[in-house]
Write an enzyme that holds these catalytic residues in place. Structure first.
Site, mmCIF file in Angstrom:
data_model
loop_
_atom_site.group_PDB
_atom_site.id
_atom_site.type_symbol
_atom_site.label_atom_id
_atom_site.label_comp_id
_atom_site.label_asym_id
_atom_site.label_seq_id
_atom_site.Cartn_x
_atom_site.Cartn_y
_atom_site.Cartn_z
ATOM 1 N N GLU A 188 76.758 13.233 40.265
ATOM 2 C CA GLU A 188 78.001 12.569 39.851
ATOM 3 C C GLU A 188 78.942 12.440 41.038
ATOM 4 O OE1 GLU A 188 80.244 14.235 36.570
ATOM 5 O OE2 GLU A 188 78.392 14.659 35.462
ATOM 6 N N GLU A 204 77.260 21.570 35.311
ATOM 7 C CA GLU A 204 78.526 22.200 35.698
ATOM 8 C C GLU A 204 78.835 23.469 34.904
ATOM 9 O OE1 GLU A 204 81.778 19.500 35.778
ATOM 10 O OE2 GLU A 204 80.890 18.248 37.320
HETATM 11 C C1 PNW Z 1 82.595 16.175 35.388
HETATM 12 N N1 PNW Z 1 87.633 19.454 37.902
HETATM 13 O O1 PNW Z 1 83.648 16.977 34.996
HETATM 14 C C2 PNW Z 1 81.678 16.091 34.183
HETATM 15 O O2 PNW Z 1 80.347 16.412 34.448
HETATM 16 C C3 PNW Z 1 81.789 14.805 33.440
HETATM 17 O O3 PNW Z 1 81.372 14.989 32.116
HETATM 18 C C4 PNW Z 1 83.197 14.269 33.561
HETATM 19 O O4 PNW Z 1 83.460 13.201 32.728
HETATM 20 C C5 PNW Z 1 83.391 13.908 35.019
HETATM 21 O O5 PNW Z 1 83.104 15.001 35.870
HETATM 22 C C6 PNW Z 1 84.779 13.384 35.344
HETATM 23 O O6 PNW Z 1 85.735 14.358 35.114
HETATM 24 C C7 PNW Z 1 84.599 17.530 35.804
HETATM 25 O O7 PNW Z 1 88.672 19.796 37.296
HETATM 26 C C8 PNW Z 1 85.791 17.862 35.192
HETATM 27 O O8 PNW Z 1 87.521 19.705 39.131
HETATM 28 C C9 PNW Z 1 86.773 18.514 35.887
HETATM 29 C C10 PNW Z 1 86.588 18.830 37.221
HETATM 30 C C11 PNW Z 1 85.409 18.486 37.842
HETATM 31 C C12 PNW Z 1 84.416 17.833 37.120
#
Ligand code: PNW
Length: 451
Positions: free
Chosen positions: A357, A170
């Protein structure tokens, strides 16, 4: 007579769990591990919910063997994990910490013993703080030079046992959210040009990751990026709305996907950033666009788009009562798991896609008697899987799905209250208790179908 048709997945579909080193390992300063930007950011008062830090997390550093036993008992055969760069190079570059490599050898031994195939992310946000302090982290190309050495080191060390590599997790989250929005480490709010530069450095690192796997990965090694593309869902599945969603998808995701798939920043993106563009060298794109073997997508949500009056894409706002997980950004948009991979296949020709994920973040309460009833999580994931299966039936080339996450863990700026696990983790006692959703997902994996 009514007979239900099984909602099956293709033979050899890859099912597994996903997690990341900084969110579960703990041992943040043990055995020579260096400080990461998250270790530092978490100590800034108010930056993280409850001021939670990563020091202990799930104590996976010492409990990995029992965790893998549990994971296997739930029926997983694949596990996506990340390696902690500051465990291996405490300063990001320079001296190697042999104890870091030894730890991951022990960890892979244990995975092997429990029959788990590793899918290894090289970088999942824990940049060595020293690179941030000395070079400005992702703002500077010297971070890419350091990453190149780190990537070479880990692929050489583990290439005989790891065949599936993911370069970066990401890019948006550790560049824009870290240096532009300031919500994630290192918590800065800098100018657009600087943010664009952090993206470019990240793309260079992706290229080095691919190069390292090609040079040292050995037979059967495969590599790809995990992107969190913003998924645009057509409001109605009519040709006009689909075209609008597709145009909006390109608009929102070209900055990462164009360089990788087309070998440069596209004209629309260049026009949009104008004088705030990143500085780059032409040859950078030879590295960045090295062919990959698959595309990883982290998909949790999406946005609805329709063709506006002028034919231009028009985003629909979410109404206040729209179903949302406790993570406020996680709007319930199951169609994102159909349209995300489909756009990537149709626009960029991605021919092998893994959902690296997907999952649900809620502030679950502790289990009353043994098992917590998390029908909310089960139902969210199930509805997304139905859309994933619809895509596969339409010919979208999705080859696997990793559920985020195996157990509750450190949810970055949301701390420990926001839980994504299908296994409940009591952070005081470190007791793990599978939730209702874990038993359900076990069945899905075992029967290769949505139950
Ligand atoms: C991902 N958003 O993060 C990460 O790869 C993980 O480490 C994390 O724990 C998981 O998703 C759950 O959040 C994100 O704001 C964090 O759209 C924020 C966003 C998307 C993915």
């Amino acid at each position: 007579m009514i007979k239900s048709q099984p909602l099956t997945f293709p033979k050899n579909f890859v099912w597994g769990f996903a997690a990341a080193a900084p969110q579960i390992e703990g041992a943040a300063f043990l055995d020579g591990k260096g400080e990461s930007v998250w270790d530092r950011f978490a100590r800034r008062p108010g930056a993280v919910h409850n001021n939670d830090n990563l020091d202990v997390a799930c104590e996976h550093y010492t409990r990995f063997d029992e965790d893998f036993r549990l994971m296997r008992s739930l029926g997983a055969k694949n596990y996506r994990l990340s390696l902690a760069w500051p465990r291996i190079y405490p300063d990001g570059d320079g001296a190697l910490n042999q104890k870091g490599l030894d730890f991951y050898h022990r960890l892979f031994d244990s995975m092997e013993k429990h029959g788990l195939t590793p899918w290894v992310t090289m970088f999942h946000w824990d940049l060595p703080q020293s690179l941030e302090t000395r070079f400005g982290g992702w703002r500077d190309r010297r971070t890419a030079d350091a990453f190149a050495v780190y990537a070479d080191t880990i692929v050489k060390a583990f290439g005989s046992r790891v065949k599936n590599w993911i370069t970066l997790n990401e890019i948006l989250c550790f560049t824009k959210l870290g240096y532009g929005v300031g919500r994630k480490a290192p918590g800065l709010q800098l100018a657009d040009q600087v943010v664009n530069q952090t993206y470019h450095t990240a793309l260079l690192c992706h290229g080095h990751g691919v190069r390292a796997v090609r040079e040292h990965g050995g037979k059967g090694a495969r590599v790809g990026l995990t992107d969190n593309a913003t998924v645009t869902v057509p409001f109605s599945e009519t040709p006009d709305d689909i075209a609008a969603a597709r145009a909006q998808f390109i608009h929102e995701n070209a900055r990462v996907l164009d360089p990788i798939y087309t070998g440069g920043y596209g004209p629309a993106y260049r026009k949009a950033v104008g004088k705030h563009a990143a500085k780059f060298e032409k040859k950078d794109f030879d590295l960045i666009s090295l062919p990959t073997d698959f595309l990883g997508l982290n998909i949790y949500t999406g946005e609805f788009v329709r063709a506006g009056k002028s034919g231009k894409p028009e985003k629909l706002p979410f109404p206040a009562s729209y179903p949302t997980a406790d993570a406020a950004w996680l709007k319930h948009v199951p169609q994102s798991l159909y349209w995300g991979p489909r756009h990537c296949a149709e626009i960029y020709g991605a021919s092998s896609i893994y959902i690296t994920e997907n999952g649900a973040g809620y502030n679950d309460v502790p289990p009353a008697k043994g098992e917590s009833n998390d029908l909310h999580r089960l139902n969210l994931v199930r509805s997304y899987l139905c859309e994933l299966r619809r895509g596969i039936q339409d010919g979208v080339p999705v080859k696997g799905y990793f559920l985020w996450s195996f157990m509750d863990n450190y949810e970055w700026e949301d701390g420990y209250d926001r839980r994504f696990g299908v296994v409940y983790c009591d952070f005081k006692t470190q007791k793990r208790t599978p939730k209702f959703s874990a038993r359900w997902f076990t069945k899905v994996m075992a029967e290769n179908r949505i139950v």
